[in-house]
Design a protein around this motif. Structure first.
Motif, PDB file in Angstrom:
ATOM      1  N   GLY A  13      53.105  67.398  49.921  1.00 48.21           N
ATOM      2  CA  GLY A  13      53.623  68.502  50.735  1.00 48.21           C
ATOM      3  C   GLY A  13      53.592  68.201  52.221  1.00 48.21           C
ATOM      4  O   GLY A  13      54.057  69.002  53.028  1.00 48.21           O
ATOM      5  N   ILE A  14      53.044  67.032  52.577  1.00 49.12           N
ATOM      6  CA  ILE A  14      52.895  66.696  53.996  1.00 49.12           C
ATOM      7  C   ILE A  14      54.248  66.424  54.653  1.00 49.12           C
ATOM      8  O   ILE A  14      54.507  66.883  55.772  1.00 49.12           O
ATOM      9  CB  ILE A  14      51.946  65.481  54.162  1.00 49.12           C
ATOM     10  CG1 ILE A  14      50.561  65.795  53.615  1.00 49.12           C
ATOM     11  CG2 ILE A  14      51.857  65.036  55.616  1.00 49.12           C
ATOM     12  CD1 ILE A  14      49.865  66.960  54.278  1.00 49.12           C
ATOM     13  N   ALA A  15      55.123  65.710  53.923  1.00 47.66           N
ATOM     14  CA  ALA A  15      56.434  65.371  54.489  1.00 47.66           C
ATOM     15  C   ALA A  15      57.214  66.646  54.805  1.00 47.66           C
ATOM     16  O   ALA A  15      57.828  66.778  55.870  1.00 47.66           O
ATOM     17  CB  ALA A  15      57.214  64.490  53.524  1.00 47.66           C
ATOM     18  N   GLU A  16      57.163  67.605  53.867  1.00 46.31           N
ATOM     19  CA  GLU A  16      57.885  68.854  54.037  1.00 46.31           C
ATOM     20  C   GLU A  16      57.340  69.636  55.250  1.00 46.31           C
ATOM     21  O   GLU A  16      58.099  70.157  56.065  1.00 46.31           O
ATOM     22  CB  GLU A  16      57.706  69.676  52.760  1.00 46.31           C
ATOM     23  CG  GLU A  16      58.826  70.653  52.490  1.00 46.31           C
ATOM     24  CD  GLU A  16      58.548  71.466  51.228  1.00 46.31           C
ATOM     25  OE1 GLU A  16      57.745  71.008  50.382  1.00 46.31           O
ATOM     26  OE2 GLU A  16      59.118  72.555  51.113  1.00 46.31           O
ATOM     27  N   LEU A  17      56.011  69.664  55.333  1.00 38.80           N
ATOM     28  CA  LEU A  17      55.372  70.371  56.439  1.00 38.80           C
ATOM     29  C   LEU A  17      55.726  69.721  57.768  1.00 38.80           C
ATOM     30  O   LEU A  17      56.081  70.382  58.742  1.00 38.80           O
ATOM     31  CB  LEU A  17      53.851  70.360  56.224  1.00 38.80           C
ATOM     32  CG  LEU A  17      52.991  71.052  57.274  1.00 38.80           C
ATOM     33  CD1 LEU A  17      53.328  72.529  57.372  1.00 38.80           C
ATOM     34  CD2 LEU A  17      51.509  70.885  56.958  1.00 38.80           C
ATOM     35  N   ARG A  18      55.661  68.416  57.764  1.00 38.45           N
ATOM     36  CA  ARG A  18      55.942  67.647  58.960  1.00 38.45           C
ATOM     37  C   ARG A  18      57.363  67.892  59.462  1.00 38.45           C
ATOM     38  O   ARG A  18      57.598  68.088  60.654  1.00 38.45           O
ATOM     39  CB  ARG A  18      55.746  66.177  58.597  1.00 38.45           C
ATOM     40  CG  ARG A  18      55.759  65.240  59.740  1.00 38.45           C
ATOM     41  CD  ARG A  18      55.794  63.811  59.183  1.00 38.45           C
ATOM     42  NE  ARG A  18      56.129  62.922  60.266  1.00 38.45           N
ATOM     43  CZ  ARG A  18      55.233  62.468  61.107  1.00 38.45           C
ATOM     44  NH1 ARG A  18      53.972  62.767  60.946  1.00 38.45           N
ATOM     45  NH2 ARG A  18      55.599  61.713  62.116  1.00 38.45           N
ATOM     46  N   ALA A  19      58.315  67.894  58.495  1.00 39.47           N
ATOM     47  CA  ALA A  19      59.720  68.117  58.858  1.00 39.47           C
ATOM     48  C   ALA A  19      59.872  69.465  59.575  1.00 39.47           C
ATOM     49  O   ALA A  19      60.606  69.577  60.561  1.00 39.47           O
ATOM     50  CB  ALA A  19      60.592  68.070  57.601  1.00 39.47           C
ATOM     51  N   LEU A  20      59.132  70.441  59.080  1.00 35.42           N
ATOM     52  CA  LEU A  20      59.202  71.781  59.658  1.00 35.42           C
ATOM     53  C   LEU A  20      58.615  71.794  61.080  1.00 35.42           C
ATOM     54  O   LEU A  20      59.094  72.497  61.967  1.00 35.42           O
ATOM     55  CB  LEU A  20      58.399  72.725  58.761  1.00 35.42           C
ATOM     56  CG  LEU A  20      58.756  74.192  58.744  1.00 35.42           C
ATOM     57  CD1 LEU A  20      60.193  74.376  58.301  1.00 35.42           C
ATOM     58  CD2 LEU A  20      57.834  74.929  57.789  1.00 35.42           C
ATOM     59  N   LEU A  21      57.567  70.997  61.281  1.00 35.76           N
ATOM     60  CA  LEU A  21      56.863  71.007  62.565  1.00 35.76           C
ATOM     61  C   LEU A  21      57.624  70.280  63.657  1.00 35.76           C
ATOM     62  O   LEU A  21      57.474  70.590  64.835  1.00 35.76           O
ATOM     63  CB  LEU A  21      55.459  70.404  62.427  1.00 35.76           C
ATOM     64  CG  LEU A  21      54.538  71.045  61.392  1.00 35.76           C
ATOM     65  CD1 LEU A  21      53.159  70.416  61.449  1.00 35.76           C
ATOM     66  CD2 LEU A  21      54.430  72.546  61.621  1.00 35.76           C
ATOM     67  N   ILE A  22      58.432  69.274  63.250  1.00 34.47           N
ATOM     68  CA  ILE A  22      59.133  68.516  64.289  1.00 34.47           C
ATOM     69  C   ILE A  22      60.608  68.903  64.375  1.00 34.47           C
ATOM     70  O   ILE A  22      61.353  68.341  65.161  1.00 34.47           O
ATOM     71  CB  ILE A  22      58.979  66.989  64.086  1.00 34.47           C
ATOM     72  CG1 ILE A  22      59.549  66.553  62.741  1.00 34.47           C
ATOM     73  CG2 ILE A  22      57.522  66.560  64.195  1.00 34.47           C
ATOM     74  CD1 ILE A  22      59.566  65.046  62.581  1.00 34.47           C
ATOM     75  N   ALA A  23      61.021  69.882  63.553  1.00 31.65           N
ATOM     76  CA  ALA A  23      62.417  70.334  63.608  1.00 31.65           C
ATOM     77  C   ALA A  23      62.722  70.851  65.009  1.00 31.65           C
ATOM     78  O   ALA A  23      61.853  71.435  65.661  1.00 31.65           O
ATOM     79  CB  ALA A  23      62.637  71.435  62.578  1.00 31.65           C
ATOM     80  N   PRO A  24      63.965  70.625  65.465  1.00 30.07           N
ATOM     81  CA  PRO A  24      64.296  71.061  66.829  1.00 30.07           C
ATOM     82  C   PRO A  24      64.030  72.545  67.051  1.00 30.07           C
ATOM     83  O   PRO A  24      63.482  72.928  68.073  1.00 30.07           O
ATOM     84  CB  PRO A  24      65.795  70.757  66.946  1.00 30.07           C
ATOM     85  CG  PRO A  24      66.053  69.715  65.922  1.00 30.07           C
ATOM     86  CD  PRO A  24      65.067  69.915  64.809  1.00 30.07           C
ATOM     87  N   ALA A  25      64.389  73.364  66.070  1.00 26.80           N
ATOM     88  CA  ALA A  25      64.182  74.798  66.259  1.00 26.80           C
ATOM     89  C   ALA A  25      62.892  75.219  65.569  1.00 26.80           C
ATOM     90  O   ALA A  25      62.670  74.895  64.411  1.00 26.80           O
ATOM     91  CB  ALA A  25      65.360  75.567  65.683  1.00 26.80           C
ATOM     92  N   LEU A  26      62.056  75.944  66.301  1.00 30.80           N
ATOM     93  CA  LEU A  26      60.817  76.437  65.713  1.00 30.80           C
ATOM     94  C   LEU A  26      61.111  77.679  64.875  1.00 30.80           C
ATOM     95  O   LEU A  26      62.078  78.378  65.129  1.00 30.80           O
ATOM     96  CB  LEU A  26      59.831  76.791  66.828  1.00 30.80           C
ATOM     97  CG  LEU A  26      59.262  75.599  67.582  1.00 30.80           C
ATOM     98  CD1 LEU A  26      58.556  76.069  68.838  1.00 30.80           C
ATOM     99  CD2 LEU A  26      58.308  74.820  66.700  1.00 30.80           C
ATOM    100  N   PRO A  27      60.267  77.953  63.877  1.00 30.15           N
ATOM    101  CA  PRO A  27      60.469  79.165  63.088  1.00 30.15           C
ATOM    102  C   PRO A  27      60.388  80.405  63.985  1.00 30.15           C
ATOM    103  O   PRO A  27      59.717  80.385  65.022  1.00 30.15           O
ATOM    104  CB  PRO A  27      59.304  79.155  62.093  1.00 30.15           C
ATOM    105  CG  PRO A  27      58.706  77.799  62.168  1.00 30.15           C
ATOM    106  CD  PRO A  27      59.079  77.197  63.476  1.00 30.15           C
ATOM    107  N   THR A  28      61.057  81.460  63.559  1.00 23.13           N
ATOM    108  CA  THR A  28      61.022  82.709  64.327  1.00 23.13           C
ATOM    109  C   THR A  28      59.610  83.288  64.268  1.00 23.13           C
ATOM    110  O   THR A  28      59.006  83.299  63.201  1.00 23.13           O
ATOM    111  CB  THR A  28      61.965  83.752  63.697  1.00 23.13           C
ATOM    112  OG1 THR A  28      63.034  83.043  63.093  1.00 23.13           O
ATOM    113  CG2 THR A  28      62.470  84.733  64.715  1.00 23.13           C
ATOM    114  N   PRO A  29      59.086  83.766  65.393  1.00 29.75           N
ATOM    115  CA  PRO A  29      57.755  84.395  65.350  1.00 29.75           C
ATOM    116  C   PRO A  29      57.763  85.565  64.378  1.00 29.75           C
ATOM    117  O   PRO A  29      58.771  86.270  64.271  1.00 29.75           O
ATOM    118  CB  PRO A  29      57.544  84.879  66.779  1.00 29.75           C
ATOM    119  CG  PRO A  29      58.469  84.082  67.613  1.00 29.75           C
ATOM    120  CD  PRO A  29      59.635  83.748  66.751  1.00 29.75           C
TER     121      PRO A  29
END
Lengths: 760, 73
Positions: A176-192
């Motif tokens: 699950g690390i790759a998936e998490l990592r992709a989310l963390l370095i994606a250009p757009a951050l998740p909506t608060p």
């Protein structure tokens, strides 16, 4: 209730990574203790943490690169944003940004790690952090362990309920690390996330008023109100009301934020609302209603109740304590025994190095000169003498890491709490004390998990009494050389070695009791501790800790101890007066003229060489000082050489072995067969007083060991005590009381030991 | 009945928690709040502290702290 609007304190909207060249994206990892934050951090950064000098529980933030432009911050574990202890405070301060330092921004994103098998309690912190208005990602960790115990969490459903991304992970297996990592370095951050919890109306009104009157956001006002005596309340207490905020609401606001918060709390309590209680009821209520449906209970695998079955023994009424003592003794004996072969190899390696150096000097113009002496009598035995203990230190760190990682350490704290309560402490003090067996410095840092400052300080003051790995060289050398092997099938040296650990523990109990009765008087602290499930240690974590400790020790041996060795050598070599050379040259000439060539002349010449070396040593700077202090150490059974070795060990106690090596090598006759450790042991055994009595007897060896067990011989520890207690006063106090105890302890050991030996 | 008087194996529902101070807050945050279920698992060999099961996990606390928790068996 209107949806919360970001107040003035909220971080600016995060920029996509394309434009983040201006500023690093900062991602904080936060979660309950024991949920695998550090493992996740290591998995994400590939072990590239920049701050990790000492292994141990994470008590301060660690920063590591996740990707170019993205930094990951590992924070100490906390159950709640209401920080109760200094380590939790670090986590809370980093989240708040400006609490951590002037102008420090809040993180751009928070990864909340939640233990899947323990979801409700983990979600308590998750819902607290979600109110900050920062983008949040939940890493649902240890899903494999949860499934084994029959708990299956529906991550998609949970994500929907929380309104934030939820990634199932098994950090120890990098799943699950790759998936998490992709989310963390994606250009757009998740909506608060949106806030979806409401406190009682009276509290919401007070919070809104506080926020508006003093110009802080709702989150800060709420935390200040709820966490009585907390960090945020203290940080903001002097804040003055905004002019327009006060007038708009009509009526005057109290002069400071602190006064306003106290007034609000009083009004609420009088109206029957306890802020802290209201918060807990609200969050756990929401968790039960919304999050519980995401948890599926299935049949537990066979053996899922292992923790209970193990604990039936390990915390058994009768066997629990016995197993604990047996386990500790076994650990200390194993350190002594398991490391032996490795130590012999290292010793042989340094012996070989010495011979190579000697061969290189032989025949050159430098033979017999100062440089040769510096290399062969100073540098090589000085560094080698300490470095040889690397295997024992590696084994010790391995055992401590296994005990911590497996979950036994929490049980040991559970078992020992009652004993520690006797001396005015709690089981919380046990873990820092246990880490101090490896090294006092991580032990002192681990005291940050103790909430009450008095109890924390008491633990700091007694932690250096735990026998750290730097005492191993002293115990190892003297036990091997002077404790008889005859009784108990050769187990006696190992047992005495283990007994030295109990000298420190046995002294720490009355010292702590006395401190808590006098200087640091106070009631016993509370003891609320999670008992995690047992698990097989994550071997990469154990390996990493052994590696970090070994690396730190090797660097220390190669730098500080190398430098101290050279200084000691110089102090024992100079002034190297030419009158001594002249005197003995004259004697040599006399021998050569008087005696015919042959073995008799050789013997006489060797004797002159021996006397010359002894005279140089006595005449050296340290030799003169040693004779000066001899009257002070005589009652301990020591001669001037031991006195010097002990004195030279005040910056770092393991130096004692280097010093003894250098003293004895400088004074030694030409090379005999033995080398390294064994040679030093033989030299010590052969050493005599001027009247021919042996210097090293069993009581003398024990007196030296007791001295080293109790003495504050470590500059780094004293500096750390100053740092952790905030005052040199406590460092000085530790130095004085420990050194005093060491002298008295060594005196009693020698005098009683000698009297007993005379009886036998 | 006070939680501190419970024997290993006994369980019940929390009806009241003395919530003052940071100890009170910590106990509640850890899951010992009004309405929660709690079970005493065992008591340490020296008679204190006790191990309880709450919110599906194990927590150790002293009898002094357990005094604060009123439980309906």
């Amino acid at each position: 209730m209107a949806p919360p609007s970001p107040g003035p304190g909220v971080a600016a909207p995060p920029s996509p990574i394309g434009t983040a060249a201006v500023r690093q994206r900062r991602i904080a990892i936060l979660g309950n203790p024991n949920t695998g934050k550090s493992t996740l951090f290591n998995a994400l950064t590939g072990l590239k943490a920049r701050v990790a000098n000492y292994p141990g529980v994470t008590v301060e933030k660690k920063v590591g690169p996740l990707a170019p432009g993205v930094d990951l911050i590992d924070l100490p574990g906390t159950y709640s944003l209401a920080a109760h202890s200094p380590d939790e405070l670090v986590a809370v301060k980093v989240l708040h940004g400006d609490l951590a330092g002037e102008g420090e921004p809040r993180p751009d994103l928070v990864v909340l790690i939640a233990d899947a098998s323990n979801l409700p309690r983990n979600l308590f912190l998750v819902t607290q952090v979600m109110e900050m208005g920062l983008p949040v990602v939940v890493a649902l960790n240890m899903v494999d362990a949860a499934e084994r115990t029959g708990i299956k969490v529906d991550a998609a459903k949970l994500a929907l309920a929380l309104g934030v991304p939820v990634i199932p992970t098994i950090a120890s297996k990098s799943e699950g690390i790759a998936e998490l990592r992709a989310l963390l370095i994606a250009p757009a951050l998740p909506t608060p996330p949106r806030r979806m919890w409401n406190l009682p109306a009276a509290m919401e009104t007070e919070i809104a008023t506080l926020a508006e009157q003093y110009g802080r956001d709702r989150f800060e006002a709420a935390r200040a109100l709820i966490d009585e005596g907390g960090a945020l309340e203290a940080h903001l207490s002097a804040l003055q009301p905004l002019m327009d905020g006060a007038t708009r609401l009509g009526g005057a606001a109290p002069a400071t934020f602190g006064a306003a918060v106290q007034a609000a709390r009083l009004r609420l309590t009088q109206g029957g609302v306890t802020p802290a209680k209201a918060e807990v009821q609200m969050r756990y209520g929401w968790i039960a209603a919304v999050a519980q449906p995401c948890i599926q209970r299935t049949a537990a695998e066979a053996g899922a109740d292992a923790t209970d079955r193990i604990d039936n023994w390990l915390t058994h009424r009768l066997f629990g304590s016995l197993i604990f003592i047996a386990l500790m003794t076994l650990v200390f004996i194993s350190i002594f025994l398991l490391a032996q072969p490795f130590m012999q190899w290292i010793d042989a390696g340094f012996g070989w190095l010495g011979h190579v150096a000697e061969a290189a000097f032989a025949g050159s113009s430098l033979e017999g000169g100062m440089l040769e002496s510096m290399v062969i009598d100073g540098a090589i035995p000085g560094v080698g003498g300490v470095f040889v203990f690397l295997p024992q230190i590696a084994f010790l760190f391995m055992f401590v890491a296994i005990l911590e990682d497996s979950g036994y350490m929490a049980r040991a704290a559970f078992l020992m709490d009652r004993v520690l309560r006797f001396c005015g402490l709690s089981g919380h003090s046990f873990i820092p004390m246990m880490s101090s067996f490896a090294c006092a410095i991580p032990g002192l840092m681990a005291t940050r998990t103790i909430a009450n400052p008095r109890d924390r300080l008491t633990t700091i003051l007694i932690a250096p009494l735990m026998s750290c790995s730097a005492r191993i060289p002293v115990y190892g050398l003297l036990c091997a050389a002077f404790v008889p092997r005859q009784p108990l099938h050769g187990m006696l040296p190992g047992l005495v070695f283990a007994a030295m650990y109990f000298v420190g523990i046995g002294t720490a109990v009355p010292v702590a009791w006395l401190l808590k009765k006098t200087l640091l008087k106070g009631p016993p602290p509370p003891f609320v501790l999670e008992l995690p499930q047992y698990r097989v240690p994550i071997w990469s974590n154990v390996g990493l800790r052994v590696w970090e400790a070994s690396k730190a020790f090797t660097i220390r041996a190669g730098t500080a101890i190398f430098a101290i060795s050279l200084i000691l050598w110089a102090l024992l070599y100079f002034p190297h007066a030419s009158r001594i050379a002249e005197k003995f040259d004259a004697q040599r000439t006399e021998v050569t003229t008087k005696l015919p060539e042959g073995p008799e002349r050789e013997d006489a010449l060797a004797k002159v060489d021996h006397l010359e070396k002894g005279e140089y040593l006595r005449d050296s700077l340290l030799g003169r000082l040693g004779h000066g202090i001899e009257p002070a150490v005589m009652p301990l059974g020591w001669d001037w050489r031991i006195g010097i070795a002990a004195l030279a060990s005040f910056p770092a106690r393991e130096v004692v072995v280097s010093t003894l090596r250098i003293i004895y090598d400088l004074g030694a006759d030409e090379d005999d067969e033995a080398a390294g450790q064994e040679k030093l042991a033989q030299q010590l055994q052969a050493s005599t007083w001027p009247d021919g009595r042996k210097v090293f007897t069993l009581p003398v060896a024990l007196s030296i060991m007791v001295f080293f067990a109790l003495c504050a011989q470590c500059a780094a520890t004293l500096v750390t005590i100053k740092k952790e207690s905030g005052s040199w006063k406590w460092a000085a106090f530790t130095f004085v009381y420990m050194t005093g105890l060491a002298y008295v302890g060594a005196f009693i050991t020698y005098q009683v030991g000698t009297a007993l030996m005379a009886q036998l | 009945m006070r939680l501190s008087h419970f024997l290993p194996g006994q369980s019940g529902k929390i009806i009241q928690v003395k919530s003052d101070g940071s100890v009170g807050q910590r106990l509640m945050e850890m899951g010992l709040f009004e309405g929660a279920d709690v079970k005493v698992v065992r008591i340490a060999p020296l008679g204190d502290p006790m191990e309880v099961e709450v919110q599906g996990y194990r927590l150790s606390l002293r009898k002094v702290e357990a005094e604060r928790v009123e439980v309906e068996p």
